[in-house]
Scaffold this active site. Sequence first.
Site, PDB file in Angstrom:
ATOM      1  N   LYS A  17       0.784  -1.206   0.014  1.00 47.84           N
ATOM      2  CA  LYS A  17      -0.271  -0.101  -0.038  1.00 47.84           C
ATOM      3  C   LYS A  17       0.979   1.231   0.129  1.00 47.84           C
ATOM      4  CE  LYS A  17      -1.958  -1.197   3.865  1.00 47.84           C
ATOM      5  NZ  LYS A  17      -1.248  -2.316   4.245  1.00 47.84           N
ATOM      6  N   ARG A  70      -9.754   0.419   9.015  1.00 43.83           N
ATOM      7  CA  ARG A  70      -9.228  -0.751   9.230  1.00 43.83           C
ATOM      8  C   ARG A  70     -10.440  -1.523   9.788  1.00 43.83           C
ATOM      9  NH1 ARG A  70      -3.421   0.136   9.346  1.00 43.83           N
ATOM     10  NH2 ARG A  70      -2.221  -1.529   9.523  1.00 43.83           N
ATOM     11  N   ARG A 107      11.753  -5.451   5.059  1.00 43.19           N
ATOM     12  CA  ARG A 107      11.182  -3.915   4.915  1.00 43.19           C
ATOM     13  C   ARG A 107      12.137  -2.935   5.607  1.00 43.19           C
ATOM     14  NH1 ARG A 107       5.138  -2.253   5.311  1.00 43.19           N
ATOM     15  NH2 ARG A 107       5.335  -3.154   7.395  1.00 43.19           N
ATOM     16  N   ARG A 129      11.138  -0.766  11.084  1.00 49.59           N
ATOM     17  CA  ARG A 129       9.997  -0.796  12.103  1.00 49.59           C
ATOM     18  C   ARG A 129       9.911  -1.782  13.384  1.00 49.59           C
ATOM     19  NH1 ARG A 129       4.552  -0.196   8.362  1.00 49.59           N
ATOM     20  NH2 ARG A 129       3.896  -1.140  10.274  1.00 49.59           N
ATOM     21  N   ARG A 172      -0.740  -9.206  13.235  1.00 48.10           N
ATOM     22  CA  ARG A 172      -1.211  -8.302  12.490  1.00 48.10           C
ATOM     23  C   ARG A 172      -1.954  -8.657  11.296  1.00 48.10           C
ATOM     24  NH1 ARG A 172       4.251  -5.375  11.488  1.00 48.10           N
ATOM     25  NH2 ARG A 172       3.002  -4.163   9.880  1.00 48.10           N
TER      26      ARG A 172
HETATM   27  P1  ADP Z   1       0.972  -2.080   7.830  1.00 47.55           P
HETATM   28  O1  ADP Z   1      -0.183  -1.465   6.680  1.00 47.55           O
HETATM   29  O2  ADP Z   1       2.289  -2.454   7.439  1.00 47.55           O
HETATM   30  O3  ADP Z   1       0.469  -3.015   8.789  1.00 47.55           O
HETATM   31  P2  ADP Z   1       0.559   0.494   9.046  1.00 47.55           P
HETATM   32  O4  ADP Z   1       1.663   1.566   9.089  1.00 47.55           O
HETATM   33  O5  ADP Z   1      -0.590   0.929   8.380  1.00 47.55           O
HETATM   34  O6  ADP Z   1       1.174  -0.927   8.933  1.00 47.55           O
HETATM   35  O7  ADP Z   1       0.206   0.508  10.664  1.00 47.55           O
HETATM   36  C1  ADP Z   1       1.002   0.137  11.644  1.00 47.55           C
HETATM   37  C2  ADP Z   1       0.404   0.124  12.943  1.00 47.55           C
HETATM   38  O8  ADP Z   1      -0.309   1.376  13.136  1.00 47.55           O
HETATM   39  C3  ADP Z   1      -0.910  -1.059  13.129  1.00 47.55           C
HETATM   40  O9  ADP Z   1      -0.638  -2.301  13.570  1.00 47.55           O
HETATM   41  C4  ADP Z   1      -1.886  -0.311  14.238  1.00 47.55           C
HETATM   42  O10 ADP Z   1      -1.199  -0.360  15.512  1.00 47.55           O
HETATM   43  C5  ADP Z   1      -1.649   1.264  13.788  1.00 47.55           C
HETATM   44  N1  ADP Z   1      -2.607   1.783  12.743  1.00 47.55           N
HETATM   45  C6  ADP Z   1      -2.519   2.337  11.880  1.00 47.55           C
HETATM   46  N2  ADP Z   1      -3.656   2.493  11.190  1.00 47.55           N
HETATM   47  C7  ADP Z   1      -4.554   2.418  11.911  1.00 47.55           C
HETATM   48  C8  ADP Z   1      -5.789   2.323  12.208  1.00 47.55           C
HETATM   49  N3  ADP Z   1      -6.564   2.727  10.841  1.00 47.55           N
HETATM   50  N4  ADP Z   1      -6.693   1.879  13.180  1.00 47.55           N
HETATM   51  C9  ADP Z   1      -6.174   1.374  14.136  1.00 47.55           C
HETATM   52  N5  ADP Z   1      -4.645   1.276  14.266  1.00 47.55           N
HETATM   53  C10 ADP Z   1      -3.869   1.895  13.104  1.00 47.55           C
HETATM   54  P1  ADP Z   2       2.303  -1.811   3.126  1.00 48.32           P
HETATM   55  O1  ADP Z   2       2.350  -0.335   3.085  1.00 48.32           O
HETATM   56  O2  ADP Z   2       1.053  -2.441   2.499  1.00 48.32           O
HETATM   57  O3  ADP Z   2       2.814  -2.357   4.505  1.00 48.32           O
HETATM   58  P2  ADP Z   2       4.660  -1.847   1.709  1.00 48.32           P
HETATM   59  O4  ADP Z   2       4.556  -0.776   0.668  1.00 48.32           O
HETATM   60  O5  ADP Z   2       5.611  -1.074   2.935  1.00 48.32           O
HETATM   61  O6  ADP Z   2       3.533  -2.428   2.463  1.00 48.32           O
HETATM   62  O7  ADP Z   2       5.761  -2.937   1.202  1.00 48.32           O
HETATM   63  C1  ADP Z   2       6.049  -4.006   2.126  1.00 48.32           C
HETATM   64  C2  ADP Z   2       7.605  -4.021   1.660  1.00 48.32           C
HETATM   65  O8  ADP Z   2       7.485  -5.138   0.498  1.00 48.32           O
HETATM   66  C3  ADP Z   2       8.526  -3.226   1.387  1.00 48.32           C
HETATM   67  O9  ADP Z   2       9.594  -3.476   1.716  1.00 48.32           O
HETATM   68  C4  ADP Z   2       8.557  -3.051  -0.188  1.00 48.32           C
HETATM   69  O10 ADP Z   2       9.662  -2.525  -0.794  1.00 48.32           O
HETATM   70  C5  ADP Z   2       7.900  -4.317  -0.709  1.00 48.32           C
HETATM   71  N1  ADP Z   2       7.179  -4.624  -1.897  1.00 48.32           N
HETATM   72  C6  ADP Z   2       6.190  -3.585  -1.873  1.00 48.32           C
HETATM   73  N2  ADP Z   2       5.287  -3.997  -3.275  1.00 48.32           N
HETATM   74  C7  ADP Z   2       6.112  -5.237  -3.525  1.00 48.32           C
HETATM   75  C8  ADP Z   2       5.788  -6.035  -4.592  1.00 48.32           C
HETATM   76  N3  ADP Z   2       4.904  -5.939  -5.628  1.00 48.32           N
HETATM   77  N4  ADP Z   2       6.726  -7.222  -4.634  1.00 48.32           N
HETATM   78  C9  ADP Z   2       7.688  -7.268  -3.836  1.00 48.32           C
HETATM   79  N5  ADP Z   2       8.206  -6.589  -2.930  1.00 48.32           N
HETATM   80  C10 ADP Z   2       7.105  -5.420  -2.777  1.00 48.32           C
END
Ligand code: ADP
Ligand code: ADP
Length: 216
Positions: free
Chosen positions: A13, A88, A127, A161, A172
């Site tokens: 994303k 979410r 990542r 992270r 998660r």
């Molecule tokens: P990812 O998509 O990689 O899981 P995010 O950066 O979106 O990670 O979120 C990291 C953490 O921040 C989540 O595990 C949660 O604890 C918190 N968080 C982010 N967005 C939300 C949301 N919309 N509602 C509740 N918690 C959130």
């Molecule tokens: P999200 O925001 O949904 O948690 P990220 O955009 O941070 O996910 O992507 C997670 C990890 O995977 C990052 O290290 C990114 O560079 C890698 N990544 C993202 N898209 C792809 C893809 N299509 N194929 C392989 N690796 C990817």
Amino acid sequence: MNLILLGPPGAGKGTQAKLIEEKRGLKQLSTGDMLRGAVAQGTEMGKKAKAVMDRGELVSDDIVVSIIAERLDKPDVKKGFILDGFPRNQAQAEALDRMLDDKGLKLDAVIEMKVDDEALVERIAGRYTCAKCGKGYHDRFEKPKKAGVCDVCGSTEFVRRADDNEKTVRDRLQIYNKQTAPLVDYYGRTGVLHKVNGMADIAQVTRQIEDVLGRS
Ligand code: ADP
Ligand code: ADP
Ligand code: ZN
């Protein structure tokens, strides 16, 4: 144009949101980034959120809904926004609907990014991001052109992270499947939902999203 990128942790994303932001002048609104910003600054909200985030659980709806409500009033979202990591759960999705109604805004597309669980774990484990500009990288899939140097800003400092470890990732994913995945049906009923294959490489996923946006 206003979008939601919907997908599990590690789906890509953030990666795609940044690419669309650049290309279309839309603003990425990542609640995860905003919460990590609050944690880094040591604000009251950040202090409340930190332990919850480290466990991989969801921060309270009140906190994230108010963050987004405030953010949508800023002038830089006028051309449109990309919600990344919000909503979410059902309560957040309903709060968003009310908010958009009040502000006279609408959603143009919700893009679901589908990725297998094992691939997600691998993506999250590898990542990391540039400490200075936030550009995202991956140990295998998205390396800087010159090892150890950020492509975008030239910085040599990178961060991982705290919640990107295998144990927290599995929790998660479970929370995603239980609380967030039902939003696919929620948005399916409104006719704005599109699915893309998130297993493809980064450029191919971008192409699929561009196709959807071209039709929305
Ligand atoms: P990812 O998509 O990689 O899981 P995010 O950066 O979106 O990670 O979120 C990291 C953490 O921040 C989540 O595990 C949660 O604890 C918190 N968080 C982010 N967005 C939300 C949301 N919309 N509602 C509740 N918690 C959130
Ligand atoms: P999200 O925001 O949904 O948690 P990220 O955009 O941070 O996910 O992507 C997670 C990890 O995977 C990052 O290290 C990114 O560079 C890698 N990544 C993202 N898209 C792809 C893809 N299509 N194929 C392989 N690796 C990817
Ligand atoms: Zn950088």
